[in-house]
Scaffold this motif. Structure first.
Motif, short mmCIF file in Angstrom:
data_model
loop_
_atom_site.label_atom_id
_atom_site.label_comp_id
_atom_site.label_asym_id
_atom_site.label_seq_id
_atom_site.Cartn_x
_atom_site.Cartn_y
_atom_site.Cartn_z
N ALA A 1 3.11 5.93 -2.85
CA ALA A 1 4.49 7.14 -3.36
C ALA A 1 4.76 6.50 -4.33
O ALA A 1 4.98 7.77 -4.84
N LEU A 2 4.48 5.63 -5.27
CA LEU A 2 4.43 5.44 -7.03
C LEU A 2 3.54 6.89 -7.27
O LEU A 2 4.02 7.34 -8.21
N CYS A 3 1.85 7.02 -6.92
CA CYS A 3 0.82 7.70 -7.76
C CYS A 3 1.49 8.68 -7.03
O CYS A 3 1.30 9.67 -7.98
N ALA A 4 1.75 9.03 -6.04
CA ALA A 4 2.62 10.67 -5.25
C ALA A 4 3.60 10.80 -6.46
O ALA A 4 4.02 12.02 -6.90
N ILE B 1 -3.26 3.73 -10.68
CA ILE B 1 -4.06 3.59 -9.46
C ILE B 1 -4.77 2.88 -9.55
O ILE B 1 -4.79 2.47 -8.21
N ALA B 2 -5.78 3.44 -10.81
CA ALA B 2 -6.52 1.73 -10.84
C ALA B 2 -5.68 0.54 -10.87
O ALA B 2 -6.22 -0.87 -10.35
N VAL B 3 -4.63 0.12 -11.12
CA VAL B 3 -3.48 -1.31 -11.32
C VAL B 3 -3.40 -0.98 -10.26
O VAL B 3 -3.20 -2.53 -9.81
N CYS B 4 -3.13 -0.52 -9.29
CA CYS B 4 -2.39 -0.69 -7.91
C CYS B 4 -3.52 -1.23 -7.04
O CYS B 4 -2.97 -1.31 -6.10
N VAL B 5 -4.35 -0.77 -7.52
CA VAL B 5 -5.99 -0.44 -6.42
C VAL B 5 -6.27 -1.90 -6.75
O VAL B 5 -6.11 -3.10 -5.87
N PHE C 1 5.86 -6.94 -6.61
CA PHE C 1 4.83 -4.85 -7.18
C PHE C 1 5.61 -4.20 -6.01
O PHE C 1 6.14 -3.19 -7.05
N CYS C 2 6.41 -4.72 -5.55
CA CYS C 2 7.07 -3.54 -4.42
C CYS C 2 8.21 -3.17 -5.24
O CYS C 2 9.03 -2.32 -5.35
N LEU C 3 9.33 -4.22 -5.47
CA LEU C 3 10.04 -3.67 -6.30
C LEU C 3 10.25 -2.86 -7.84
O LEU C 3 10.93 -2.09 -7.67
N LEU D 1 0.75 -1.55 0.01
CA LEU D 1 0.35 -0.64 -0.19
C LEU D 1 0.99 1.60 0.12
O LEU D 1 0.82 2.50 -0.76
N LEU D 2 1.90 1.05 1.12
CA LEU D 2 2.34 2.55 0.44
C LEU D 2 3.50 2.92 -0.66
O LEU D 2 3.86 3.79 -0.97
N VAL D 3 4.18 1.15 -0.83
CA VAL D 3 5.30 1.93 -2.14
C VAL D 3 4.13 2.05 -3.33
O VAL D 3 4.55 2.86 -3.91
N SER D 4 2.51 1.82 -3.51
CA SER D 4 1.99 2.45 -4.32
C SER D 4 1.57 4.04 -4.45
O SER D 4 1.08 4.15 -5.52
#
Length: 519
Positions: free
Chosen positions: A23-26, A43-47, A73-75, A18-21
């Motif tokens: 951060a990526l969107c931000a 964002i939709a893909v991350c969700v 995913f995180c990496l 959740l945090l890495v996703s």
């Protein structure tokens, strides 16, 4: 959910994703060069991936696979975020160039015993009376400090007379900006063998060219001055501008007009705020570069009665590296010809055929530099060289705006600070990238080439003897000015006349050789 709460390690994995996703969107929002529609899709893909992870951790059969995928995913997201931040940092380094470097050199005859300014403190120093006097005075002040005494100075009207004085031993040291060096070598072919550099001083100063920070380059047309300086190495070094192209960009109609002005155009030189540099005396356009990119810009603004909003400077090294980093480009040649502008100068030959040619960096430079193997006559050769510059710019633009460049995009940007200098701000470069990624539009490129008549005239920078110059075709200049202003005013809703459509169709055709330049 009870199962999920019992698996505390699963919660750690989910929170990490959740945090890495997030951060990526931000980061995607922060860097701004990614279009909103792609950020929304991200964002939709991350969700969706996070929802899958939650479900995977609630079953006994898939929670191990889910954790493995979570690490992946995180990496992957972290790498994507780093790539975006790294890319933005590279753009920040490229944009907003405001400085130039003048190298003031002190030359003595090769067999002179002096090895430093202290050794030469009792010598007579020859300097230019008017040209580049501010930088010369700064360098002489440093030399005076190093010598520890007042220096004996003689003034001369131009670099030719100055060098003559050194050979005649009227002076023992001559001092001038390295921007004059190539002009000196053209008149004194053995200068490099006859002399040596005693010392040099690098002087950094600001380019006096204001930018309109409120202009939106994605909705308002603008002019960019593309200057190709005649040196290798540091692109911020002051030097003659042998390539002088004005790119008129209309982001609304997706049209670009490339206007080439010959390096030898015989025009008065102007500095900041329209002040005369040459006192009204004409000079070669290429010599404007000696007094800084702002002088070249203001001189062209006066010539065409336009405003130039930004500049881009490249040199020989830039062309080679840019083309190589792009993996080569397909450049159009109007005719079959051979160029001897190889990496080692004359003796290295490159052949070009009429039509498209795949070129690497070395071959691209040879393509851009050649003029002597075209139809006889210096003006004809210089005209064709200008045309080849336009073809190369179009080839680079086509490659940069194609999806194939994405795999080299990060490396290209990292190297860009060394390869070119531009006054366009980071924010505006980013907005143009965003626009292109958003619509992936095909741009139409057309050409205009200023022309003139060859002559031999005295010039401001070299007043002791007449040099070859090109007397401007004033009617042709007015037509080009009108054409630039017309493109600046074009909007898609206005439509085009039959004449305009025919002209654009010819200029943007698959065979550029058929395009008719407006002279």
């Amino acid at each position: 959910m009870k199962v999920l709460l019992q698996r505390k390690l699963s919660l750690v994995f989910l929170i990490a994703q959740l945090l890495v996703s997030a951060a990526l969107c931000a980061v995607a929002f922060y860097v701004e060069f990614i279009p909103v529609k792609y950020v929304v899709a991200m964002i939709a893909v991350c969700v969706l991936l996070l929802a899958y992870q939650v479900l995977s951790q609630m079953t006994k059969s898939s929670y191990i696979i889910g954790r493995v995928l979570c690490v992946f995913f995180c990496l992957f997201f972290a790498a994507g975020g780093y790539y975006m931040v790294d890319t933005y940092a590279a753009v920040e380094e490229i944009g907003g160039a405001e400085t130039k470097i003048d190298v003031i050199s002190f030359y003595v005859l090769k067999d002179d015993k002096a090895q430093s300014i202290k050794d030469a403190k009792d010598y007579t120093f020859g300097i230019l009376k008017v040209q580049d006097r501010e930088n010369t005075d700064r360098a002489m002040a440093e030399a005076k400090t190093e010598a520890g005494k007042e220096l004996d100075v003689k003034e001369y009207d131009d670099a030719g007379i100055l060098v003559d004085a050194l050979y005649a031993k009227e002076v023992q040291v001559v001092v001038f900006n390295q921007a004059f060096l190539n002009s000196v070598k053209e008149q004194y072919s053995t200068f490099s063998r006859d002399t040596r550099e005693l010392v040099k001083h690098e002087i950094e100063s600001k380019v006096e060219k204001e930018e309109d920070y409120n202009t939106d380059v994605t909705t308002k047309p603008f002019n960019v001055y593309i200057s190709g300086i005649d040196v290798y190495g540091n692109v911020s070094t002051t030097s003659r501008s042998d390539v002088n192209v004005i790119a008129t960009v209309n982001p609304l109609t997706k049209k670009i007009l490339l206007t080439t002005t010959p390096r030898d155009y015989y025009v008065p030189l102007y500095g900041e705020k329209g002040r005369s540099v040459s006192g009204g005396m004409p000079d070669k356009l290429t010599h404007a570069g000696i007094y800084g990119v702002d002088c070249s810009i203001n001189t062209l603004e006066k010539l065409y009665d336009i405003d130039i909003d930004y500049y881009v400077r490249v040199n020989f090294t830039s062309v080679k590296k840019i083309v190589d980093l792009l993996g080569g480009v397909e450049v159009y040649s109007d005719s079959d010809f051979i160029s001897d502008w190889g990496p080692n100068g004359a003796g290295t030959h490159y052949k070009f055929k009429k039509g498209y040619n795949k070129v690497n960096g070395k071959k691209a430079l040879a393509f851009c530099r050649e003029r002597h193997h075209f139809t006889s006559g210096e003006r004809i050769g210089d005209n064709q060289r200008g045309r080849n510059h336009q073809h190369m710019i179009e080839a680079i633009l086509n490659k940069v705006m194609s999806p194939s460049v994405l795999k080299r995009f990060s490396k290209l940007l990292k190297e860009s600070k060394k390869m070119f200098q531009t006054s366009m701000s980071t924010k505006k470069i980013v907005s143009l990238c965003n626009m292109q990624l958003d619509d992936m539009a095909q741009w139409r490129v057309s050409y205009a080439n200023a022309d003139g008549t060859g002559s031999s005239q005295y010039t401001y920078s070299y007043q002791s003897k007449p040099l070859y110059v090109c007397l401007p075709d004033q009617e042709g200049v007015k037509k080009i000015s009108k054409r630039i202003k017309k493109l600046m005013k074009e909007v898609p809703e206005d439509g085009e006349s039959d004449e305009d459509s025919a002209e654009d169709s010819a200029d943007a055709s698959a065979t550029p050789a058929s395009a008719e330049d407006e002279q």
